[in-house]
Enzyme design. Structure first.
Site, short mmCIF file in Angstrom:
data_model
loop_
_atom_site.label_atom_id
_atom_site.label_comp_id
_atom_site.label_asym_id
_atom_site.label_seq_id
_atom_site.Cartn_x
_atom_site.Cartn_y
_atom_site.Cartn_z
N LYS A 116 79.97 35.20 -11.18
CA LYS A 116 80.05 35.85 -12.30
C LYS A 116 81.61 35.80 -12.58
O LYS A 116 82.44 36.54 -11.95
CB LYS A 116 79.75 37.21 -12.16
CG LYS A 116 79.90 37.90 -13.42
CD LYS A 116 79.27 39.65 -13.57
CE LYS A 116 79.24 40.06 -14.84
NZ LYS A 116 80.69 40.40 -15.18
N CYS A 415 118.60 55.33 10.42
CA CYS A 415 119.82 55.32 10.95
C CYS A 415 120.89 55.59 10.09
O CYS A 415 122.24 55.37 10.60
CB CYS A 415 120.03 54.06 11.94
SG CYS A 415 120.26 52.67 10.67
#
Length: 765
Positions: A116, A415
């Site tokens: 489809k 960090c």
């Protein structure tokens, strides 16, 4: 209770009418197809149970409309109907049982099964073989006249039959089909959009609709639309008995017909094929949202007739929804082992494809900006198979003005190192190799099954060892001792014994596996194999990388005076400077085999004031860089960006220290001598795809033992593609490049010296 039901039916009708208008007329849907289907199915069920509450203008009583006020209207020769939906095998069985009750006893039904297509329905009329008009489906009775635009689509024949040997054309033929974008064409279109600084398109079908409804057909011609034809609506002089025969007839006339259709002997044959279709839907060149099942016998289909807006002789089988819309609650940031920063959407939980999804990938910040996804948006999320759910884009129509832009952070959230974006890259990176999050992700990968496969060292164990400062990097794992481990909570004697034994075993892993475990950006097991085929030891890779780095630095010094040119506003000069600053990726691949290096450099640098002495020095320096990097650049399948990544990794002091510690601990740093068993594949280059009868590494070793070479990508230089079970897109690429495709059994026959015919792909689907 009755009032509640009546109110719900009215509510659903109003909501669906609004969605039909936004989808088909404005091309601005607020919900996904699956969400629309759920609302529609609920309305159908309620109206069937309480027909007295069904309004004459209910969405269930008419076909949706794509009519626009900008185009003339054409009446179709017959109603262009939609299909009812089935969502599981039980729905299909019920559909067949209803049909059989309307047909003579003992009727046996054959079916045609085809994908489809997720596109825009089109109706095209041919008179005496010439295309005379084309219209969209519209409301099923009238459609928009898009004849001029359809004529620009190259897969639509302007005259039929395309080949004279097919005889004459029908006096009149009206066909129905679907217009859509192939996936690669849609991606290319979005790249062009982004290159022009325009927002990317989100939905391929709506984009196809908009492309087909351009007022200037020259604009439509720029879009790479494709048309597939699958039905005959009306005709003069055409007498066909079945759907399957119809597809063959259309193909013979020269129409582009879906090649994946199948004639099924009964419904059981259909249901057996459903899992395979669902598994391969993502490998198709176009988007599908299900399958269409049609009764093959056209007389029987006519006898079954129509109920409401749906023909009884056909039904759409819908796959489980892969898309849904939900609220974007926030964005979290992840940092991977290479330092790449990845934004992840946190979502209001939504059920997609059988699971509840509460987070989804946003890919990268450039993609976020291109799609204009904002904090607080309602977004469409897709989950396909085993692929990580990802955000397709926003639903702009739901915005209230309170949404805010999503921007990359300035520093790493783990960090606090300032992030950077390398030249030419779309991603942002944390450059700190000691970033705790990078270390954690690096170690997780290093010990994983696809890398060194150290049993007993999962994420929790790694986190504990880092927290207790027993390890700081990968190499520290090989120096772990029993006594400190036994002092940790949860580390019993047997667990420690097994862990240390697994670490000891990991030291002797094959060199290719050790190289994979390092987590070099872009170097997985395939690339690691390519590297170990050319470099027999870690020292060799370190030496080559150091030589390339030294040559790159020398070139940078030589070129520095040219980079001082101040005309920064000149685009051409800007491009030249960029290439000079990135010689490993921009110049070496371009001039790798150039015999006239000085002349070619002179042409490149013409806009800059370059003396003859400078040009000569530059050519010599570039020649040195080419010579140093040739061993890497000459490996087939190793692109220039990957070469630069490898050089960067091996010349990083932190990584060099890790490798030195690993070698001192006794980790294998050298490739095993290749066993030569024969020469039957000498000079042959093969690509492996799909599941084999034995691990793929064994097949690779077998090829190499007989003189062959295994690479990871298909090119015109590939001798054979060896396809196992469930082969991927490499088979399609092989067909495109006219590369023979053989099975594993045929490979073994080749090795045995038997002749093997160049195989096609008919039996590999």
């Amino acid at each position: 209770m009755s009032q509640d039901i009546q109110d719900r039916i009215a509510e659903l009708s109003g909501e669906l009418h609004q969605h039909i208008y936004r989808y088909h007329v404005l091309n601005e849907p607020l919900i996904t197809d699956a969400e629309y289907d759920r609302l529609f199915a609920e309305l159908e069920r309620l109206e069937a149970e309480h027909p007295k509450f069904a309004a004459p203008d209910s969405p269930t009583q008419r076909v949706g409309s794509d009519l626009s006020g900008d185009f003339p209207k054409l009446r179709h020769p017959a109603p262009i109907l939609s299909l009812s939906n089935a969502f599981d095998e039980a729905d299909l069985v019920s559909w067949e049982e209803r049909n059989l009750r309307l047909l003579p006893a003992k009727t046996q039904l054959q079916y045609v099964l085809q994908p489809k297509l997720d596109g825009l329905a089109i109706v095209i009329t041919y008179e005496d073989g010439v295309l005379t008009r084309a219209a969209t489906r519209g409301n099923g009775e009238f459609g928009d006249d898009v004849t001029a635009n359809v004529k620009t689509i190259r897969s639509v024949p302007l005259r039929i039959p395309v080949t004279p040997d097919q005889g004459g054309a029908p006096a009149r033929l009206v066909v129905r089909g679907e217009i859509l974008f192939h996936k690669d064409s849609f991606i290319e279109l979005n790249r062009e959009q982004q290159a022009q600084g325009l927002p990317a398109y989100v939905n391929a079908r709506n984009t196809a609709s908009g492309s087909l409804k351009q007022k200037d057909s020259r604009e439509t011609a720029k879009r790479k639309l494709t048309a597939y034809i699958y039905a005959i609506i009306d005709s003069d002089g055409v007498d066909l008995s079945g759907e399957w025969e119809t597809l063959q007839f259309l193909r013979d006339l020269g129409f582009n017909v879906i090649t994946d259709a199948a004639l099924c002997k009964d419904l059981e044959d259909v249901t057996k094929r459903l899992p395979a279709w669902e598994a391969k839907r993502d490998d198709l060149p176009f988007e599908i949202d299900g399958l269409v099942l049609k009764v093959d016998n056209l007389d029987m289909a006519d006898e079954l007739g129509v109920v409401g807006k749906d023909p009884r002789g056909a039904i759409a089988y819908k796959f489980p929804a892969e898309e849904a819309s939900t609220q974007l609650l926030g964005v979290t940031i992840g940092v991977g082992r290479t330092g790449k920063v990845t934004p992840t959407a946190q979502l209001e939980p939504v059920f997609i494809g059988g699971v509840t999804v509460s987070s989804a990938s946003l890919h990268n910040y450039e993609q976020v900006a291109a799609l204009d996804i904002r904090q607080g948006d309602r977004v469409v999320v897709k989950r396909s198979g085993d692929v990580i759910p990802y955000v397709i884009g926003p639903v702009p129509g739901t915005r209230d003005g309170g949404e805010t832009a999503i921007l990359p952070p300035e520093t790493c959230p783990f960090c606090d190192t300032r992030l950077n974006q390398p030249a030419g890259a779309v991603d942002w990176f944390c450059p700190n190799p000691r970033c705790p999050e990078r270390v954690m992700r690096t170690l997780e990968f290093f010990v994983s099954r696809g890398a060194l496969d150290i049993e007993g060292m999962g994420p929790q164990t790694i986190a504990t060892l880092i927290d207790k400062e027993l390890i700081k990097d990968e190499a520290d794992i090989f120096y772990l001792q029993a006594e400190p481990l036994l002092a940790l909570e949860g580390f019993a004697e047997k667990k420690v014994e097994n862990l240390l034994a697994s670490i000891e075993l990991a030291k002797s892993r094959p060199f290719e596996q050790v190289l994979t475990s390092l987590g070099i950006d872009g170097v997985g097991s395939t690339v690691a194999g390519m590297l170990t085929d050319s470099f027999s030891s870690m020292k060799y890779l370190l030496d080559i990388s150091s030589q390339v780095r030294a040559a790159s630095q020398s070139f940078a010094q030589t070129v520095e005076p040219l980079l001082q040119h101040t005309d920064a506003d000149d685009e051409e000069i800007g491009r030249i400077k960029f290439r000079l600053r990135h010689p490993l990726t921009e110049l070496v691949p371009r001039y790798l085999d150039a015999a006239d290096l000085s002349d070619r450099l002179a042409r490149l640098l013409k806009p800059l004031p370059v003396s003859a002495e400078q040009l000569q020095a530059l050519a010599l320096s570039l020649a040195d860089l080419i010579a140093a990097s040739r061993p890497l650049h000459s490996i087939e399948g190793l692109g220039p960006v990957l070469v630069a990544s490898i050089v960067d990794w091996f010349t990083d002091e932190h990584h060099q220290n890790i490798l030195a510690k690993m070698q001192a601990a006794g980790v294998n740093m050298r490739a095993a001598e290749k066993v030569v068993s024969g020469e039957s594949l000498t000079g042959q280059t093969l690509v492996l795809t799909g599941a084999m009868s034995v691990p793929r590494a064994e097949v690779k070793a077998l090829v190499e033992a007989h003189g062959g070479k295994v690479t990871g990508s298909v090119s015109k230089k590939t001798s054979y593609v060896v396809a196992g079970d469930s082969p991927g897109s490499k088979v399609d690429k092989a067909v495109k490049n006219k590369v023979p495709v053989i099975s594993e059994a045929e490979l073994r026959a080749l090795i045995a010296g038997e002749k093997v015919e160049a195989a096609g792909t008919a039996d590999l689907s």
